[in-house]
Design a protein around this motif. Structure first.
Motif, PDB file in Angstrom:
ATOM      1  N   SER A   1       0.850  -1.189   0.000  1.00  0.00           N
ATOM      2  CA  SER A   1       0.000   0.000   0.000  1.00  0.00           C
ATOM      3  C   SER A   1       0.888   1.243   0.000  1.00  0.00           C
ATOM      4  CB  SER A   1      -0.878  -0.029   1.257  1.00  0.00           C
ATOM      5  OG  SER A   1      -1.070   1.265   1.761  1.00  0.00           O
ATOM      6  N   LEU A   2       0.668   2.107  -0.954  1.00  0.00           N
ATOM      7  CA  LEU A   2       1.435   3.353  -1.028  1.00  0.00           C
ATOM      8  C   LEU A   2       1.284   4.137   0.276  1.00  0.00           C
ATOM      9  CD1 LEU A   2       3.017   5.518  -2.678  1.00  0.00           C
ATOM     10  CD2 LEU A   2       0.819   6.324  -3.550  1.00  0.00           C
ATOM     11  N   LYS A   3       0.037   4.226   0.745  1.00  0.00           N
ATOM     12  CA  LYS A   3      -0.256   5.034   1.928  1.00  0.00           C
ATOM     13  C   LYS A   3       0.507   4.545   3.160  1.00  0.00           C
ATOM     14  CE  LYS A   3      -4.652   6.659   3.865  1.00  0.00           C
ATOM     15  NZ  LYS A   3      -6.078   6.235   3.878  1.00  0.00           N
TER      16      LYS A   3
ATOM     17  N   GLN B   1       8.039   5.526   5.225  1.00  0.00           N
ATOM     18  CA  GLN B   1       9.456   5.804   5.472  1.00  0.00           C
ATOM     19  C   GLN B   1       9.986   6.766   4.408  1.00  0.00           C
ATOM     20  OE1 GLN B   1      11.381   4.514   8.138  1.00  0.00           O
ATOM     21  NE2 GLN B   1      12.854   6.039   7.402  1.00  0.00           N
ATOM     22  N   ALA B   2       9.659   6.472   3.158  1.00  0.00           N
ATOM     23  CA  ALA B   2      10.174   7.294   2.057  1.00  0.00           C
ATOM     24  C   ALA B   2       9.596   8.704   2.097  1.00  0.00           C
ATOM     25  CB  ALA B   2       9.846   6.626   0.725  1.00  0.00           C
ATOM     26  N   TYR B   3       8.305   8.834   2.408  1.00  0.00           N
ATOM     27  CA  TYR B   3       7.667  10.150   2.304  1.00  0.00           C
ATOM     28  C   TYR B   3       7.838  10.991   3.580  1.00  0.00           C
ATOM     29  CZ  TYR B   3       4.206  13.622   0.878  1.00  0.00           C
ATOM     30  OH  TYR B   3       3.571  14.794   0.527  1.00  0.00           O
ATOM     31  N   PHE B   4       7.706  10.315   4.748  1.00  0.00           N
ATOM     32  CA  PHE B   4       7.759  11.082   6.009  1.00  0.00           C
ATOM     33  C   PHE B   4       9.081  10.898   6.752  1.00  0.00           C
ATOM     34  CE2 PHE B   4       3.191  10.103   5.304  1.00  0.00           C
ATOM     35  CZ  PHE B   4       2.715  11.404   5.201  1.00  0.00           C
TER      36      PHE B   4
ATOM     37  N   SER C   1       9.737   8.309   8.316  1.00  0.00           N
ATOM     38  CA  SER C   1       9.432   7.488   9.484  1.00  0.00           C
ATOM     39  C   SER C   1       8.253   6.575   9.161  1.00  0.00           C
ATOM     40  CB  SER C   1       9.054   8.392  10.660  1.00  0.00           C
ATOM     41  OG  SER C   1       8.412   7.637  11.657  1.00  0.00           O
ATOM     42  N   LYS C   2       8.361   5.331   9.638  1.00  0.00           N
ATOM     43  CA  LYS C   2       7.228   4.401   9.477  1.00  0.00           C
ATOM     44  C   LYS C   2       6.192   4.633  10.549  1.00  0.00           C
ATOM     45  CE  LYS C   2       9.335   0.326   7.437  1.00  0.00           C
ATOM     46  NZ  LYS C   2      10.184  -0.791   7.751  1.00  0.00           N
ATOM     47  N   ASP C   3       6.609   5.385  11.559  1.00  0.00           N
ATOM     48  CA  ASP C   3       5.808   5.499  12.760  1.00  0.00           C
ATOM     49  C   ASP C   3       4.892   6.733  12.731  1.00  0.00           C
ATOM     50  OD1 ASP C   3       4.930   4.939  15.281  1.00  0.00           O
ATOM     51  OD2 ASP C   3       6.626   5.931  16.281  1.00  0.00           O
ATOM     52  N   VAL C   4       4.114   6.868  11.651  1.00  0.00           N
ATOM     53  CA  VAL C   4       3.112   7.949  11.615  1.00  0.00           C
ATOM     54  C   VAL C   4       1.775   7.337  11.203  1.00  0.00           C
ATOM     55  CG1 VAL C   4       4.671   9.888  11.049  1.00  0.00           C
ATOM     56  CG2 VAL C   4       3.667   8.546   9.192  1.00  0.00           C
ATOM     57  N   THR C   5       0.688   7.897  11.716  1.00  0.00           N
ATOM     58  CA  THR C   5      -0.638   7.492  11.246  1.00  0.00           C
ATOM     59  C   THR C   5      -0.814   8.114   9.872  1.00  0.00           C
ATOM     60  OG1 THR C   5      -1.440   7.526  13.513  1.00  0.00           O
ATOM     61  CG2 THR C   5      -3.104   7.556  11.783  1.00  0.00           C
ATOM     62  N   PRO C   6      -0.988   7.299   8.838  1.00  0.00           N
ATOM     63  CA  PRO C   6      -0.979   7.866   7.484  1.00  0.00           C
ATOM     64  C   PRO C   6      -2.327   8.451   7.086  1.00  0.00           C
ATOM     65  CG  PRO C   6      -1.096   5.471   7.366  1.00  0.00           C
ATOM     66  CD  PRO C   6      -1.096   5.841   8.824  1.00  0.00           C
ATOM     67  N   LEU C   7      -2.442   9.758   7.162  1.00  0.00           N
ATOM     68  CA  LEU C   7      -3.692  10.429   6.762  1.00  0.00           C
ATOM     69  C   LEU C   7      -3.389  11.278   5.523  1.00  0.00           C
ATOM     70  CD1 LEU C   7      -5.022  11.483  10.317  1.00  0.00           C
ATOM     71  CD2 LEU C   7      -5.285   9.312   9.126  1.00  0.00           C
TER      72      LEU C   7
END
Ligand SMILES: Cc1ncc(COP(=O)(O)O)c(C=O)c1O
Length: 383
Positions: A15-17, A22-25, A27-33
């Motif tokens: 899933s892109l979202k 990791q790539a976009y923020f 960090s993997k540790d964010v709620t992706p909204l």
């Protein structure tokens, strides 16, 4: 009753979202909204149709069956009072590629194309990557309400612009354009021979009290190419299948030629199966979805009003994307982005990516189980 509160683990589902956090923020540790898809199961009718199709073990080349067009035409007649001529439809592998194709077909390199920021970023790149010139007509923001700047739109049209890219309803500000606003835009198009490409991918995601009006139902003397899809409506965007509807035969032909030259006129068996099942059998699911989203939108707005004095929720009339005015936080765009990632662990789209006028804003995708959204808000409030 559909259980939209159910949390479905999407990690490691390509899933892109989720998997691009990791790539976009960083960090993997964010709620992706962020990315505009939903954390809800698609309608059961869609899944059943896909399983049924998967059970036929030959996944050969496809054609578009009559039943697919009928399902789509019936949907637009019934939900939007729009009678679509089968001959005006062109099947496309997604709205963004169809926008590129339409720009290539309906203008020449060097022609000017109007976009109205803040706007879904591919509107900009569709213009620049096809070698056209961008002219911006930013939306007006007055007392928390966005509208089209008609005076400036007229100036853009008078300066020789060839095309207008309309986003209706508008991502990211959530406006559902009213009839008079659309009539005013059409009036300008009529006076300056402007062709309109109307992206109506969010047409079905409308909150109570508002009504989406397909632009093409208001005029047949102006060239309008409309993009629609079941992808946002029924949460099947990964299956990538959409339609262009051209009210002018020559324009239909011109766009078709571009697609033919790209050799992508067919699709895969799963996309067309889901497309048809969604439009044919997805209505009650959509009605429940909108009731759920409406309640989430209400709770988010109430929470922000009570607890977050430096953030304002722009009143949303459609789409599951909320546009948050964070300008009173007095942070630069970079600081704002890092604040949400590092201090709140909430992954949203920075407003600045929707154009300069998006500076100081963030876009929040609320199409997820409500608990996820409310937990994210709690963390924002604590930070
Ligand atoms: C206004 C708008 N157009 C197009 C798209 C993407 O369409 P597609 O995935 O069919 O290319 C989106 C996705 O967020 C969107 O918001």
């Amino acid at each position: 009753m559909i259980d939209f509160d159910r949390i479905i683990d999407r990690s490691d589902s390509s899933s892109l979202k989720y998997d691009a956090r990791q790539a976009y923020f960083g960090s993997k540790d964010v709620t992706p909204l962020w990315v505009a898809d939903m954390d809800f199961a698609a309608p059961e009718a869609v899944t059943n149709a896909l399983v049924h199709r998967a059970n036929h073990p030959i996944y050969g080349y496809t054609l578009f069956p009559d039943s697919l067009f009928t399902a789509m035409q019936d949907w637009f007649q019934h939900r939007h009072n729009w009678s679509i001529n089968r001959k005006s439809i062109l099947m496309c592998p997604g709205v963004v590629p169809s926008m590129h194709a339409a720009i290539e077909a309906l203008s020449e390199p060097g022609d000017t194309v109007i976009v109205q920021p803040p706007i879904y970023p591919p509107f900009f790149t569709a213009v620049t990557e096809t070698g056209r010139k961008l002219i911006e007509n930013p939306l007006k923001l007055e007392q928390g309400h966005y509208s089209v700047d008609l005076e400036q739109l007229e100036q853009c049209a008078a300066s020789g612009a060839k095309l207008l890219l309309l986003c209706s309803p508008h991502n990211p500000v959530g406006r559902v354009w009213q009839q008079q606003e659309l009539e005013d835009i059409l009036d300008i198009a009529r006076r300056y021979q402007l062709t309109i490409i109307s992206d109506e991918i969010h047409a079905d995601l409308i909150y109570p009290g508002y009504q989406h009006i397909p632009l093409a139902t208001l005029a047949d003397d102006i060239a309008i190419v409309t993009a629609v899809a079941p992808s946002k409506t029924f949460n099947i965007p990964g299956l990538g299948l959409s339609c262009l509807i051209a009210n002018d035969r020559q324009h239909w032909q011109a766009v078709k030629q571009v697609f033919d030259s790209w050799h992508i006129s067919a699709t895969n068996p799963f996309s067309l199966t889901a497309f048809e099942a969604a439009y044919r059998d997805g209505e009650s699911w959509l009605d429940e979805l909108m009731a759920y989203l409406d309640e989430t939108r209400r709770q988010v707005t109430e929470f922000v009003e009570k607890n977050l004095s430096t953030i304002k929720v722009i009143d949303s009339q459609g789409t599951y994307l909320l546009w948050l005015d964070c300008r009173q936080m007095n942070l630069s765009d970079d600081e704002l982005r890092l604040f949400f990632i590092n201090k709140t662990k909430v992954g949203m789209n920075p407003g600045i990516s929707f154009g300069e006028v998006g500076s100081g804003f963030m876009r929040m995708n609320i199409a997820a189980p409500r608990k996820l959204i409310l937990d994210a808000l709690q963390r924002i409030s604590q930070a």
